[in-house]
Write an enzyme that holds these catalytic residues in place. Structure first.
Site, mmCIF file in Angstrom:
data_model
loop_
_atom_site.group_PDB
_atom_site.id
_atom_site.type_symbol
_atom_site.label_atom_id
_atom_site.label_comp_id
_atom_site.label_asym_id
_atom_site.label_seq_id
_atom_site.Cartn_x
_atom_site.Cartn_y
_atom_site.Cartn_z
ATOM 1 N N CYS A 2 50.045 -16.096 -13.993
ATOM 2 C CA CYS A 2 51.403 -16.390 -13.583
ATOM 3 C C CYS A 2 51.450 -17.838 -13.115
ATOM 4 C CB CYS A 2 51.802 -15.477 -12.430
ATOM 5 S SG CYS A 2 51.508 -13.751 -12.792
ATOM 6 N N ARG A 27 52.772 -20.264 -18.478
ATOM 7 C CA ARG A 27 51.756 -19.416 -17.834
ATOM 8 C C ARG A 27 52.189 -17.948 -17.749
ATOM 9 N NH1 ARG A 27 47.985 -22.205 -14.943
ATOM 10 N NH2 ARG A 27 47.572 -20.360 -13.700
ATOM 11 N N TRP A 76 53.489 -13.163 -15.566
ATOM 12 C CA TRP A 76 52.879 -12.559 -16.753
ATOM 13 C C TRP A 76 52.289 -11.264 -16.239
ATOM 14 C CZ3 TRP A 76 48.038 -10.976 -18.489
ATOM 15 C CH2 TRP A 76 47.910 -10.808 -19.860
ATOM 16 N N ASN A 112 49.467 -15.326 -7.802
ATOM 17 C CA ASN A 112 48.912 -15.398 -9.153
ATOM 18 C C ASN A 112 47.466 -14.927 -9.054
ATOM 19 O OD1 ASN A 112 48.009 -16.181 -11.724
ATOM 20 N ND2 ASN A 112 47.557 -18.253 -11.017
ATOM 21 N N GLY A 113 47.079 -13.981 -9.911
ATOM 22 C CA GLY A 113 45.711 -13.471 -9.872
ATOM 23 C C GLY A 113 45.703 -11.965 -9.915
ATOM 24 N N GLU A 495 39.421 -20.329 -36.180
ATOM 25 C CA GLU A 495 40.487 -20.983 -35.420
ATOM 26 C C GLU A 495 41.816 -20.900 -36.175
ATOM 27 O OE1 GLU A 495 40.892 -21.734 -32.530
ATOM 28 O OE2 GLU A 495 42.441 -23.250 -32.409
ATOM 29 N N LYS A 499 45.202 -19.157 -34.746
ATOM 30 C CA LYS A 499 46.474 -19.903 -34.653
ATOM 31 C C LYS A 499 47.585 -19.103 -35.320
ATOM 32 C CE LYS A 499 45.925 -22.095 -32.139
ATOM 33 N NZ LYS A 499 44.729 -22.308 -31.446
ATOM 34 N N GLU A 502 48.310 -15.606 -33.317
ATOM 35 C CA GLU A 502 48.853 -15.638 -31.952
ATOM 36 C C GLU A 502 50.305 -16.090 -31.877
ATOM 37 O OE1 GLU A 502 47.048 -18.243 -28.972
ATOM 38 O OE2 GLU A 502 46.440 -19.632 -30.527
ATOM 39 N N HIS A 518 31.105 -6.560 -47.874
ATOM 40 C CA HIS A 518 30.435 -5.491 -47.125
ATOM 41 C C HIS A 518 31.454 -4.601 -46.420
ATOM 42 C CE1 HIS A 518 26.505 -7.073 -48.038
ATOM 43 N NE2 HIS A 518 26.992 -8.278 -47.783
ATOM 44 N N LYS A 617 49.012 -19.222 -21.039
ATOM 45 C CA LYS A 617 48.168 -20.378 -21.329
ATOM 46 C C LYS A 617 46.823 -20.286 -20.642
ATOM 47 C CE LYS A 617 47.422 -24.550 -22.900
ATOM 48 N NZ LYS A 617 47.036 -24.601 -24.322
#
Ligand code: M6R
Length: 622
Positions: A2, A27, A76, A112-113, A495, A499, A502, A518, A617
């Site tokens: 957050c 965030r 968040w 936040n946490g 990567e 990208k 997400e 396989h 983020k």
């Protein structure tokens, strides 16, 4: 996860808090709230579900809340669904079901946490008559402060210290006490928080962009420390309640760097800032044709003695490690293991005592990476952080720090920080190879001169935007996309795949090209998009042949290779070229079209590019 902000000064707090929250929305963005006090008056709390714009509307841009002291939060969700009731601030006493309104409570706060033992604490507080309105762990911690405050009647210092001793987990906590008008109290453990001071006013934020417009002079509050904030001053305390002396640090980032600068989205702006981010990072250590790691504080003796390198990180930073391992193994000739921080911290693997543990992180606050760093330190292993945010927890705790100079990165999907991290890795690889006698002087000079061409070639790679935009629109409705490659190309595919998924919500996977048959190849259907990364000469034929196996099962092929490999046009359906350069470093160019692809698909689908759903983020929880 957050974002928190705070302000106390001469001006009206609410507009400043909302402005700060707008810089921190990356965030978390499922709800937001403010608590503002006007002198001795009780705090006014306003909360809104959804984007910050809802809170701005609800408070008439902040004008509806009078007062020069306040705290704010953008959420968040971790505990409890996104809703107005679960939004912060939370209060210690009785409140309306929605939690908005005038607050008679002793304590009001934002957090936040994650409070790990919140269930046990909640049970205790329920027994003491507290009522809970939300499902959050935050409400528990606010009520615990209230409990100690009332039980011992010794004031905020005692109540906060007792709470900090009692809770487990991570927190950046901001509190206002009814009996202490004109004061904000903050406490921190393992979640980011900075305190800015300017012109008789004091600011609090989870991250630099929120306060950069107002001040560059900040205090970093340490782990298990707390502080009392009054206009223009901050007084810090340890868990014993003893005052701690601190100095402010000047932030060098410029405020414009944290704005969109004419681009539609931060992500596009940051994609375009990559040549500069890489150039600045290279220039920080390359001087007069040689690499100088003195700023990293690593000695030649140390470099010579390492027997092993562990690279530990999460997400895209882990992908940096995946790409770097091929470079390090090849030119430094040292064993490298790349570990996901969330796995590394709980693995009971034997660690080589003569190793170097390199943790990679943009934010410097990722909970798993921080825990992995601490674990390595506990085991007596030398640690180095490749990190972007100055003064972040990881930067402060690592033995050695290689700062990437990417500037503030706002978009949730990382681009320029990734590229800067990779550039830092290349510098380490080349210097380690030289110091350990694995390359000649000529090779050393060659590698450095190649590295110095990177920014210009990245700029060139950015020029092919229109074709990628066209292709992205064509494939925006895909259900599945596969990225394949070998070696460095595989790492780039990882990567590229992240990208895409997400920010566009298209399922995609990256595979080492030889692994497809396989199992995964059974997913290939008529029209499935398979993107092959083909920058490594020695592996080109192998990967092409794996791609053709997919084509014969109906796949549509996109090939990403270097100028000159024009024969590819006969084999794949769509080709993208990047400039040629030494193959160790070419991943930095190949990733650019894939970042652009993810971006344009997201735009074509009308999605929120910079703030994709369910993400934040900075991941400061496990
Ligand atoms: O701040 P960090 O570099 O430690 O963050 C690590 C990951 O959370 C981050 O790279 C994430 O995967 C990005 N959203 C990817 O774009």
């Amino acid at each position: 996860m957050c974002g928190i902000v705070g302000f106390i000064g001469k001006r009206q707090a609410a507009p400043i808090l909302l402005d700060g929250l707008s810089k921190l929305e990356y965030r978390g963005y499922d709800s937001a709230g403010l608590a503002v006090r006007d002198g001795e008056e009780l705090a006014q709390v306003v909360k809104a579900k959804g984007r910050l714009s809802n809170l701005i509307e609800k408070t008439d841009g902040g004008k509806a809340l009078k007062g020069t002291c306040g705290i704010g939060h953008t959420r968040w969700a971790t505990h409890g669904e996104p809703s107005q009731t679960n939004a912060h601030p939370h209060v210690s006493g009785n409140c309306t079901r929605s939690g908005s309104g005038t607050v008679e409570s002793e304590v009001v706060g934002v957090h936040n946490g994650i409070i790990e033992n919140y269930t046990e604490l909640k049970e205790k507080l329920l027994k003491h008559g507290y009522t809970f309105y939300s499902q959050t762990d935050t409400e528990v911690v606010i009520k615990l402060v209230d409990y100690y405050y009332k039980k011992y009647n010794l004031g905020p210092i005692d109540a906060i210290a007792k709470t900090m001793v009692r809770v487990r987990g991570s927190y950046a906590l901001e509190l206002m006490f009814r009996d202490y008008p004109g004061e904000i109290w903050v406490a921190r453990k393992d979640s980011p928080m900075i305190i800015g001071i300017a012109d008789g006013e004091t600011y609090v934020a989870s991250d630099v962009p929120a306060i950069l417009k107002y001040t560059r002079n900040v205090y970093y509050i340490g782990n298990l420390e707390f502080a009392r904030l009054v206009p223009g001053e901050a007084h810090f305390y340890d868990l014993n309640g003893d005052e701690i002396e601190k100095q402010t640090t000047e932030i060098k980032w410029d405020a414009e760097a944290a704005e969109k600068g004419g681009f539609e989205h931060f992500m596009m702006k940051e994609i375009h800032e990559q040549p500069k981010a890489v150039q600045d990072t290279l220039n920080s250590v390359i001087k007069d044709g040689a690499i100088d790691l003195s700023s990293v504080e690593i000695t030649e003796d140390e470099i010579k003695n390492f027997e092993q390198i562990y690279i530990v990180a999460c997400g895209s930073a882990w992908h940096v490690g995946m790409a770097a391992q091929y470079v390090l193994e090849d030119i430094v000739d040292i064993p490298v293991r790349v570990e996901l921080a969330s796995e590394f911290r709980y693995r009971k693997m034997p660690l080589n005592q003569k190793a170097l543990v390199i943790v990679v992180s943009q934010s410097g606050e990722t909970a798993d990476t921080l825990a992995a760093l601490r674990l390595a330190k506990e085991k007596g292993i030398i640690t180095m952080a490749i990190v972007n945010v100055v003064g972040s927890s990881i930067a402060r705790e690592a033995d050695k720090v290689f700062y990437t100079l990417a500037g503030p990165e706002i978009s949730v999907a990382t681009t320029k920080a990734y590229s800067a991290q990779l550039a830092a890795m290349y510098c380490l690889a080349v210097q380690f190879a030289k110091v350990r006698g694995k390359i000649t002087e000529e090779q050393y000079s060659y590698y450095i001169s190649e590295l110095l061409t990177l920014p210009e070639k990245m700029q060139k790679a950015l020029e092919d935007k229109e074709r990628i935009q066209w292709f992205a629109a064509k494939y925006a409705n895909s259900h599945d996309v596969f990225f394949v490659g070998r070696g460095i190309d595989y790492a780039v595919g990882l990567e590229g795949s992240l990208k895409l998924k997400e920010i566009s919500y298209i399922h995609s996977e990256a595979y080492a090209a030889g692994e497809l048959k396989h199992g995964t190849i059974s997913l290939i259907e008529q029209g499935t998009l398979v993107i092959g990364v083909l920058t490594q000469n020695e592996l080109y034929e192998k990967t092409i042949s794996n791609m053709l196996e997919c084509k014969s099962r109906g796949a549509y092929l996109m090939g990403l290779t270097t100028y000159g490999k024009y024969e590819i046009e006969d084999q794949v359906n769509f080709t993208v070229y990047v400039p040629k350069m030494d193959e160790h470093f070419i991943g930095s160019l190949a990733v650019i079209p894939l970042q652009l692809l993810g971006y344009y698909v997201s735009v074509a689908k009308g999605l929120d590019v910079d703030k994709p759903r369910n993400l934040a983020k900075s991941v400061t929880v496990e």
